[in-house]
Design an enzyme around this catalytic site. Sequence first.
Site, PDB file in Angstrom:
ATOM      1  N   GLY A  62     -76.437  82.529 -68.711  1.00 60.92           N
ATOM      2  CA  GLY A  62     -75.829  83.274 -69.708  1.00 60.92           C
ATOM      3  C   GLY A  62     -76.874  84.313 -70.320  1.00 60.92           C
ATOM      4  O   GLY A  62     -77.980  84.146 -70.287  1.00 60.92           O
ATOM      5  N   CYS A  89     -81.264  79.251 -64.705  1.00 61.49           N
ATOM      6  CA  CYS A  89     -81.704  80.411 -65.936  1.00 61.49           C
ATOM      7  C   CYS A  89     -81.565  79.848 -67.202  1.00 61.49           C
ATOM      8  O   CYS A  89     -82.301  78.966 -67.697  1.00 61.49           O
ATOM      9  CB  CYS A  89     -80.696  81.425 -65.594  1.00 61.49           C
ATOM     10  SG  CYS A  89     -81.204  83.201 -66.356  1.00 61.49           S
ATOM     11  N   TYR A  90     -80.459  80.440 -68.068  1.00 62.34           N
ATOM     12  CA  TYR A  90     -80.508  79.967 -69.560  1.00 62.34           C
ATOM     13  C   TYR A  90     -80.428  78.386 -69.531  1.00 62.34           C
ATOM     14  O   TYR A  90     -80.699  77.755 -70.482  1.00 62.34           O
ATOM     15  CB  TYR A  90     -79.286  80.509 -70.243  1.00 62.34           C
ATOM     16  CG  TYR A  90     -78.810  80.053 -71.465  1.00 62.34           C
ATOM     17  CD1 TYR A  90     -79.419  80.679 -72.715  1.00 62.34           C
ATOM     18  CD2 TYR A  90     -78.288  79.269 -71.838  1.00 62.34           C
ATOM     19  CE1 TYR A  90     -79.135  80.253 -73.946  1.00 62.34           C
ATOM     20  CE2 TYR A  90     -77.659  78.532 -73.139  1.00 62.34           C
ATOM     21  CZ  TYR A  90     -78.400  79.528 -74.323  1.00 62.34           C
ATOM     22  OH  TYR A  90     -78.320  78.868 -75.400  1.00 62.34           O
ATOM     23  N   GLU A 177     -76.768  81.032 -56.760  1.00 66.68           N
ATOM     24  CA  GLU A 177     -75.402  81.255 -56.375  1.00 66.68           C
ATOM     25  C   GLU A 177     -75.216  82.564 -56.191  1.00 66.68           C
ATOM     26  O   GLU A 177     -74.359  82.733 -55.315  1.00 66.68           O
ATOM     27  CB  GLU A 177     -74.440  80.842 -57.896  1.00 66.68           C
ATOM     28  CG  GLU A 177     -74.738  82.001 -58.791  1.00 66.68           C
ATOM     29  CD  GLU A 177     -75.899  81.818 -59.676  1.00 66.68           C
ATOM     30  OE1 GLU A 177     -76.622  80.954 -59.444  1.00 66.68           O
ATOM     31  OE2 GLU A 177     -75.778  82.189 -60.859  1.00 66.68           O
ATOM     32  N   ASP A 233     -50.140  85.335 -54.171  1.00 66.62           N
ATOM     33  CA  ASP A 233     -50.162  84.219 -54.975  1.00 66.62           C
ATOM     34  C   ASP A 233     -48.847  83.703 -54.869  1.00 66.62           C
ATOM     35  O   ASP A 233     -48.865  82.298 -55.115  1.00 66.62           O
ATOM     36  CB  ASP A 233     -51.054  84.628 -56.278  1.00 66.62           C
ATOM     37  CG  ASP A 233     -52.196  85.187 -56.091  1.00 66.62           C
ATOM     38  OD1 ASP A 233     -52.875  85.225 -54.936  1.00 66.62           O
ATOM     39  OD2 ASP A 233     -52.784  86.034 -56.856  1.00 66.62           O
ATOM     40  N   LYS A 379     -59.070  83.013 -55.207  1.00 67.75           N
ATOM     41  CA  LYS A 379     -58.484  83.843 -54.224  1.00 67.75           C
ATOM     42  C   LYS A 379     -58.572  83.390 -52.784  1.00 67.75           C
ATOM     43  O   LYS A 379     -57.568  83.288 -52.112  1.00 67.75           O
ATOM     44  CB  LYS A 379     -58.797  85.322 -54.528  1.00 67.75           C
ATOM     45  CG  LYS A 379     -57.640  86.310 -53.837  1.00 67.75           C
ATOM     46  CD  LYS A 379     -56.458  86.439 -54.621  1.00 67.75           C
ATOM     47  CE  LYS A 379     -55.663  87.346 -53.818  1.00 67.75           C
ATOM     48  NZ  LYS A 379     -54.373  87.609 -54.748  1.00 67.75           N
TER      49      LYS A 379
END
Length: 523
Positions: A62, A89-90, A177, A233, A379
Amino acid sequence: MADTSRIRPKGGIVVLDFGSQTTQLIARRIREQEVFSVVLPCWTPVEQIRALEPAGLVLSGGPSSVYDPGAPVCDPAVLRMGVPVLGICYGLQWISHTLGGQVRPAESREFGPAVVEILGASPLFAGLPSRQKIWMSHGDHVVSLPEGFRQTGQTETTLAAIEDPARRFFAVQFHPEVRHTEHGREILHNFVFGICGARPNWTRAGFVAESTAAIAERIGGEQAICALSGGVDSTVAATLVHRAIGDRLTNVFVDTGLLRKNEFEDTVELLERRVGLNVIGVRAAGRFLARLAGVVDPEEKRRRIGNEFIAIFAEQAREIGRTSGKPVRFLVQGTLYPDVIESVSVRGPSATIKTHHNVGGLPAVMPLDLVEPLRDLFKDEVREVGRELGLPEEMLTKHPFPGPGLAVRILGEVTEERLAALRQADAIVNEEIRRAGLYQQLWQAFAVLLPVRSVGVMGDARSYGLTVAVRAVTSEDAMTADWARLPADVLERISARIVNETPSISRVVYDISSKPPATIEWE
Ligand code: XMP
């Protein structure tokens, strides 16, 4: 009414979001390993998290410092749930700060590539080399560890990984990630399978079977309606619901007059004949053109198109209710997971640059319950589900097309003549891109009609025609985009054909702006 047709298998990984740009990627990387993962805001009550029976938690990165006033926090009870936790991280800083460690601003902020040295054996890095390329993005770092923790990774400048194996808490200062972290996928794999003991519970066949059953149960014997756009979609959402309730789902596809060449006929044919959906094609070009007369402001165009669309859709729904003797109760929409995450994001809804046209205003006009079978999918997962459902590949790999269609690709007033010219130019761009075998490499490729006349020479005569801009971009998610380096001979063919085959156009230019600062569409 809550949408009970959503599929959320137990035993997945819950990602608690502290507002990082890459939080969604964490969930995607975990799902790529066939384990369900869901993103929730960091402040989600612990009972709600527990109800999902997660195999483990990830605390995201974050933009804040743990010392900022109003810095985002989790309920510390998440650290007493008894499940493994991975802080990123955060997330690492919040765990350290909350459990009694010390976090300080680093002497310099660290962004970009670095190399981590793994210190000793750690289940998080099992089977991985002791030196690895990683990707960092942080301002603070941890200077003293909470009790029970030991350091497991160090870069040249920063403590990069810590763990408390007894409580099964793991944390990294870098971002596993993102693709630039060389062994990021394996690190997440080690956490998800080795540490959390999760089992693959997220396959497309499983999703199709479970969601079809859940949709059938939710809709029961009622009537449902879906607005098809011709895109991936809404087609996948409609096909799933059609599997569940058959022809009690009616799909409405509106010819706004703002579609591309042959799009209405081709799409209706494909959805009806090849996919087997129950489609009502509504020809309403005249209504839209009348509403757009004299309008030049892009947002006003979008507003009017959206309202007209809702009016037509509501008329159709009433008509279906009348002829079937049963009012329509459910509205099927192809809402995707990124939209859902964005609307509950810790960062808050991002500033509106363009309002996107969809049928979201409809439930306010008509009392319909929403069925959104793709609400938990990214997606690329939607395309996979479409493949599982046997949808034609040409439909699944189609470029996105904006709801307001060609209206936002004509700068200035939309008229029948301008639409005809743009439709022709756009068809040429698409044909030549496909002929050159470039269609699949591009996110979008299209023509834009500019209200600019310029002098030319055609034969021996002076011409004074309109200008078309050709736009072709590469992108992963439309958040950013790069102008495509199209081969010069492809551009040459496009330019020559547009001027030769569209008499009102005498000049073609190529758009070499990326996003940001430009957007993909011109309006
Ligand atoms: P921009 O122009 O904002 O576009 O960079 C990002 C993506 O969104 C599409 N787009 C729209 N889609 N209604 C839609 O359904 C709209 O009003 C709209 N405006 C832009 C655009 O084609 C691109 O893929």
